[in-house]
Design a protein around this motif. Structure first.
Motif, PDB file in Angstrom:
ATOM      1  N   LYS A 125       0.806  -1.221   0.000  1.00  0.00           N
ATOM      2  CA  LYS A 125       0.000   0.000   0.000  1.00  0.00           C
ATOM      3  C   LYS A 125       0.841   1.274   0.000  1.00  0.00           C
ATOM      4  O   LYS A 125       0.486   2.261  -0.631  1.00  0.00           O
ATOM      5  CB  LYS A 125      -0.944  -0.009   1.195  1.00  0.00           C
ATOM      6  N   ASN A 126       1.977   1.271   0.669  1.00  0.00           N
ATOM      7  CA  ASN A 126       2.811   2.473   0.761  1.00  0.00           C
ATOM      8  C   ASN A 126       3.786   2.632  -0.405  1.00  0.00           C
ATOM      9  O   ASN A 126       4.500   3.626  -0.476  1.00  0.00           O
ATOM     10  CB  ASN A 126       3.568   2.483   2.088  1.00  0.00           C
ATOM     11  N   GLU A 127       3.826   1.656  -1.308  1.00  0.00           N
ATOM     12  CA  GLU A 127       4.673   1.784  -2.501  1.00  0.00           C
ATOM     13  C   GLU A 127       3.990   2.719  -3.491  1.00  0.00           C
ATOM     14  O   GLU A 127       2.770   2.885  -3.456  1.00  0.00           O
ATOM     15  CB  GLU A 127       4.909   0.411  -3.117  1.00  0.00           C
ATOM     16  N   PRO A 128       4.761   3.317  -4.389  1.00  0.00           N
ATOM     17  CA  PRO A 128       4.152   4.265  -5.336  1.00  0.00           C
ATOM     18  C   PRO A 128       3.165   3.582  -6.280  1.00  0.00           C
ATOM     19  O   PRO A 128       3.327   2.422  -6.635  1.00  0.00           O
ATOM     20  CB  PRO A 128       5.342   4.831  -6.114  1.00  0.00           C
ATOM     21  N   SER A 129       2.155   4.333  -6.670  1.00  0.00           N
ATOM     22  CA  SER A 129       1.187   3.880  -7.670  1.00  0.00           C
ATOM     23  C   SER A 129       1.589   4.456  -9.017  1.00  0.00           C
ATOM     24  O   SER A 129       2.214   5.514  -9.088  1.00  0.00           O
ATOM     25  CB  SER A 129      -0.221   4.339  -7.301  1.00  0.00           C
ATOM     26  N   TYR A 130       1.194   3.766 -10.072  1.00  0.00           N
ATOM     27  CA  TYR A 130       1.544   4.180 -11.430  1.00  0.00           C
ATOM     28  C   TYR A 130       0.293   4.289 -12.274  1.00  0.00           C
ATOM     29  O   TYR A 130      -0.655   3.526 -12.100  1.00  0.00           O
ATOM     30  CB  TYR A 130       2.522   3.180 -12.059  1.00  0.00           C
ATOM     31  N   THR A 131       0.313   5.238 -13.200  1.00  0.00           N
ATOM     32  CA  THR A 131      -0.791   5.407 -14.132  1.00  0.00           C
ATOM     33  C   THR A 131      -0.364   4.869 -15.485  1.00  0.00           C
ATOM     34  O   THR A 131       0.694   5.241 -16.003  1.00  0.00           O
ATOM     35  CB  THR A 131      -1.186   6.889 -14.255  1.00  0.00           C
ATOM     36  N   ILE A 132      -1.187   3.979 -16.025  1.00  0.00           N
ATOM     37  CA  ILE A 132      -0.912   3.410 -17.343  1.00  0.00           C
ATOM     38  C   ILE A 132      -2.191   3.435 -18.168  1.00  0.00           C
ATOM     39  O   ILE A 132      -3.294   3.565 -17.635  1.00  0.00           O
ATOM     40  CB  ILE A 132      -0.352   1.967 -17.258  1.00  0.00           C
ATOM     41  N   TYR A 133      -2.021   3.305 -19.468  1.00  0.00           N
ATOM     42  CA  TYR A 133      -3.141   3.249 -20.397  1.00  0.00           C
ATOM     43  C   TYR A 133      -3.176   1.839 -20.973  1.00  0.00           C
ATOM     44  O   TYR A 133      -2.155   1.341 -21.464  1.00  0.00           O
ATOM     45  CB  TYR A 133      -2.973   4.285 -21.506  1.00  0.00           C
ATOM     46  N   VAL A 134      -4.338   1.205 -20.915  1.00  0.00           N
ATOM     47  CA  VAL A 134      -4.462  -0.188 -21.347  1.00  0.00           C
ATOM     48  C   VAL A 134      -5.711  -0.368 -22.196  1.00  0.00           C
ATOM     49  O   VAL A 134      -6.617   0.457 -22.195  1.00  0.00           O
ATOM     50  CB  VAL A 134      -4.538  -1.157 -20.138  1.00  0.00           C
ATOM     51  N   ASN A 135      -5.713  -1.470 -22.931  1.00  0.00           N
ATOM     52  CA  ASN A 135      -6.940  -1.925 -23.578  1.00  0.00           C
ATOM     53  C   ASN A 135      -6.969  -3.446 -23.513  1.00  0.00           C
ATOM     54  O   ASN A 135      -5.983  -4.076 -23.123  1.00  0.00           O
ATOM     55  CB  ASN A 135      -7.060  -1.401 -25.010  1.00  0.00           C
ATOM     56  N   HIS A 136      -8.087  -4.014 -23.862  1.00  0.00           N
ATOM     57  CA  HIS A 136      -8.228  -5.464 -23.858  1.00  0.00           C
ATOM     58  C   HIS A 136      -8.054  -5.968 -25.281  1.00  0.00           C
ATOM     59  O   HIS A 136      -8.790  -5.575 -26.177  1.00  0.00           O
ATOM     60  CB  HIS A 136      -9.602  -5.870 -23.329  1.00  0.00           C
ATOM     61  N   ALA A 137      -7.074  -6.842 -25.476  1.00  0.00           N
ATOM     62  CA  ALA A 137      -6.855  -7.441 -26.784  1.00  0.00           C
ATOM     63  C   ALA A 137      -7.715  -8.691 -26.883  1.00  0.00           C
ATOM     64  O   ALA A 137      -7.679  -9.547 -26.009  1.00  0.00           O
ATOM     65  CB  ALA A 137      -5.386  -7.792 -26.969  1.00  0.00           C
ATOM     66  N   GLU A 138      -8.515  -8.792 -27.929  1.00  0.00           N
ATOM     67  CA  GLU A 138      -9.371  -9.959 -28.090  1.00  0.00           C
ATOM     68  C   GLU A 138      -8.565 -11.085 -28.728  1.00  0.00           C
ATOM     69  O   GLU A 138      -8.371 -11.121 -29.939  1.00  0.00           O
ATOM     70  CB  GLU A 138     -10.570  -9.617 -28.965  1.00  0.00           C
ATOM     71  N   CYS A 139      -8.084 -11.998 -27.908  1.00  0.00           N
ATOM     72  CA  CYS A 139      -7.367 -13.156 -28.408  1.00  0.00           C
ATOM     73  C   CYS A 139      -7.504 -14.295 -27.404  1.00  0.00           C
ATOM     74  O   CYS A 139      -7.886 -14.076 -26.254  1.00  0.00           O
ATOM     75  CB  CYS A 139      -5.907 -12.828 -28.682  1.00  0.00           C
TER      76      CYS A 139
END
Length: 147
Positions: free
Chosen positions: A45-59
């Protein structure tokens, strides 16, 4: 005159019922937030959080999401599993993310949606078709568009 009032009352009941069902369905997303993953998250919980951009690949053998943009640092305790960098951009999502939006059998599924998610890697999953994959615990999310 009473038949007209009865019909109006019945229509009002139907409309209220439809509104109730619509609000209930919209607000009820499926989240994968098991006690085990919540415990792993509490350790980090005290470790840094990161912001990422994702999508779901249909496979067939894909993970929950594919990282389109962003940087995640792997916690020291998990580096033995991956090394300093990931070999793939596939991740498994847990926590506060609406999984019905990436489940193609769901009413809420939206193909090619892009999500901005914030969280952290909390574990490693090796029980899948691809091999070792990072488990990313989502703290919050936002749907920002389509790919």
């Amino acid at each position: 005159m009473s038949k007209v009032r009865d019909m109006q009352r019945d229509n009002h009941i139907k409309i209220i019922f439809i509104i109730f069902i619509s609000v209930f369905a919209i607000g009820c997303h499926e989240y994968h937030n098991s006690e085990a993953y919540m415990k792993e998250y509490s350790y980090r919980k005290n470790e840094p959080s990161y912001t990422i951009y994702v999508n779901h690949a249909e496979c067939t053998d894909c993970m929950d999401a594919y990282i389109l943009k962003g940087l995640i640092l792997i916690p020291n305790s998990l580096r033995d599993y991956f090394g300093d960098t990931l070999k793939s951009k596939d991740i498994i999502l847990k926590g506060f993310f609406p999984f019905d939006k990436i489940d193609n059998t769901s009413f809420f599924f939206k193909a090619s949606s892009i999500f901005k998610i914030r969280g952290k890697i909390i574990a490693v999953d090796s029980n899948n078709a691809i091999g070792k994959a990072p488990v990313f615990y989502v703290e919050d999310w936002e749907e920002i568009g389509k790919k």
